[in-house]
Scaffold this motif. Structure first.
Motif, PDB file in Angstrom:
ATOM      1  N   GLN A 150       0.846  -1.184   0.000  1.00 43.27           N
ATOM      2  CA  GLN A 150       0.000   0.000   0.000  1.00 43.27           C
ATOM      3  C   GLN A 150       0.884   1.238   0.000  1.00 43.27           C
ATOM      4  N   PRO A 151       0.312   2.407  -0.301  1.00 48.59           N
ATOM      5  CA  PRO A 151       1.119   3.634  -0.248  1.00 48.59           C
ATOM      6  C   PRO A 151       1.669   3.849   1.154  1.00 48.59           C
TER       7      PRO A 151
ATOM      8  N   THR B  71       4.612  10.692  -0.076  1.00 50.41           N
ATOM      9  CA  THR B  71       3.982   9.371  -0.120  1.00 50.41           C
ATOM     10  C   THR B  71       4.543   8.568  -1.287  1.00 50.41           C
TER      11      THR B  71
ATOM     12  N   PRO C  91       4.020   5.581  -3.786  1.00 47.13           N
ATOM     13  CA  PRO C  91       3.065   4.610  -4.305  1.00 47.13           C
ATOM     14  C   PRO C  91       3.690   3.211  -4.306  1.00 47.13           C
ATOM     15  N   PRO C  92       2.908   2.170  -4.172  1.00 45.83           N
ATOM     16  CA  PRO C  92       3.478   0.812  -4.187  1.00 45.83           C
ATOM     17  C   PRO C  92       4.218   0.530  -5.491  1.00 45.83           C
TER      18      PRO C  92
ATOM     19  N   GLY D 189      -0.621   5.822   4.422  1.00 45.97           N
ATOM     20  CA  GLY D 189      -0.381   6.399   3.113  1.00 45.97           C
ATOM     21  C   GLY D 189      -1.344   7.517   2.806  1.00 45.97           C
TER      22      GLY D 189
END
Length: 328
Positions: free
Chosen positions: A69-70, A95, A97-98, A155
């Motif tokens: 997940q973020p 943040t 991102p995956p 996230g």
């Protein structure tokens, strides 16, 4: 409970997990460890919600990827970052991102910090996840292929710029108190300490930083073993000076001619190779006053950092067309 992974694709040789350290064990031969640059570490932790364990890195940097997940991360200290090839700089919270790589690189100093908005699972030793690097005890060293489990991963927090600490500019004059073993040096060596110019060398680790400059040979090196503290300026048998830092020995070693005051220790430890530094001897009373003032200024600054942590606004309330210009 949200869980994420932080996968380390590459890491420099001095990368490890650190918390604020383990005070109270020096009488048993255990140094506090913890971050070399305590203010940069504290800012990274404050910018991500206060979970204590963070990543310390040095020359060589590292590359990390969030999975699952973020994940919000904070970047502080002498490092800069690029996310998916886009430069974002340093002293910021962003943040990830995956699946998107974040490349961390050195930027004008020796030590950088990456904290995450969540709890990094790490082994503790004597109640602390701070890594004693030579022993490998605590949270542990980080190498390529390491995967860190992050509990309570967040996230959903907004990205922001982290304000720089008070006196963020490179230090040129470090204040110090003479002693405790200055009796093992001739008077002209004490004068040289206070008047000569030195420079940070490329020889450093978590135990200390060697300072190049004129030799300050002691009269003898067979003195009784005495305690060592962070910030001590230790002189070896050839007269070379080293600043003791997070993983310093707790006793013994070569004589300590002086001790850098607490507000200046970590700033000296961040100096890149070749950076000039001079020493200014002050009294113990002046040191206490300066240290208290620095503590208050740092606490105020960290409160400012914490105040910037907030949820990312919904797109429903965001102005997505601000700045649009129609050209005819």
């Amino acid at each position: 409970m949200a869980e994420a992974l932080l996968r380390i694709e590459a890491a420099g040789p001095l990368t490890s997990l650190q918390d604020a350290g383990r005070p109270g064990w020096r009488r048993f031969g255990v140094p506090p460890s913890g971050p070399v640059d305590r203010r940069a570490y504290a800012a990274a932790v404050a910018a991500t919600g206060g979970h204590a364990t963070a990543i310390e890195c040095s020359l060589g940097g590292m590359t990390l990827i969030a999975e699952g997940q973020p994940l919000l991360i904070a970047i502080t200290g002498a490092i800069t970052a690029a996310v998916d090839g886009v430069e974002i700089g340093g002293w910021c919270a962003v943040t990830l991102p995956p699946g998107v790589p974040c490349r961390i690189r050195e930027a004008g100093g020796n030590w950088g910090y990456v904290a995450v908005a969540g709890l990094i699972e790490a082994p503790a030793w004597l109640g602390s996840t701070a890594t004693h690097f030579l022993a490998g005890l605590g949270g542990g060293r980080i190498a390529a292929g390491t995967s860190l489990v992050v509990q309570d991963a967040r996230g959903d927090l907004a990205s922001f710029t982290i304000p720089r600490p008070p006196e963020a500019q490179p230090i040129h004059v470090a204040r110090a108190i003479l002693g405790p073993q200055h009796r093992f040096f001739a008077p002209d060596m004490l004068d040289r300490l206070d008047t000569a110019s030195f420079a940070a060398s490329a020889r450093f680790d978590r135990m200390g930083l060697v300072l190049d400059g004129p030799a300050l040979p002691p009269l003898r090196v067979d003195m009784p073993s005495e305690p060592a503290v962070r910030g001590a300026l230790q002189i070896d048998g050839d007269g070379r000076m080293s600043l003791l830092t997070a993983d310093h020995q707790t006793t013994g070693g070569y004589p300590r001619i002086a001790v850098v005051i607490d507000p200046d220790i970590d700033r000296v430890a961040q100096l890149p190779a070749g950076a000039p530094i001079q020493l200014a001897l002050i009294t113990a009373e002046e040191s206490v006053s300066l240290t208290r003032a620095d503590h208050d200024a740092t606490a105020h600054w960290l409160t400012q950092v914490q105040s910037r942590v907030r949820p990312r606004p919904s797109l429903l309330v965001a102005n997505l067309v601000d700045g649009v210009v129609v050209a005819r």
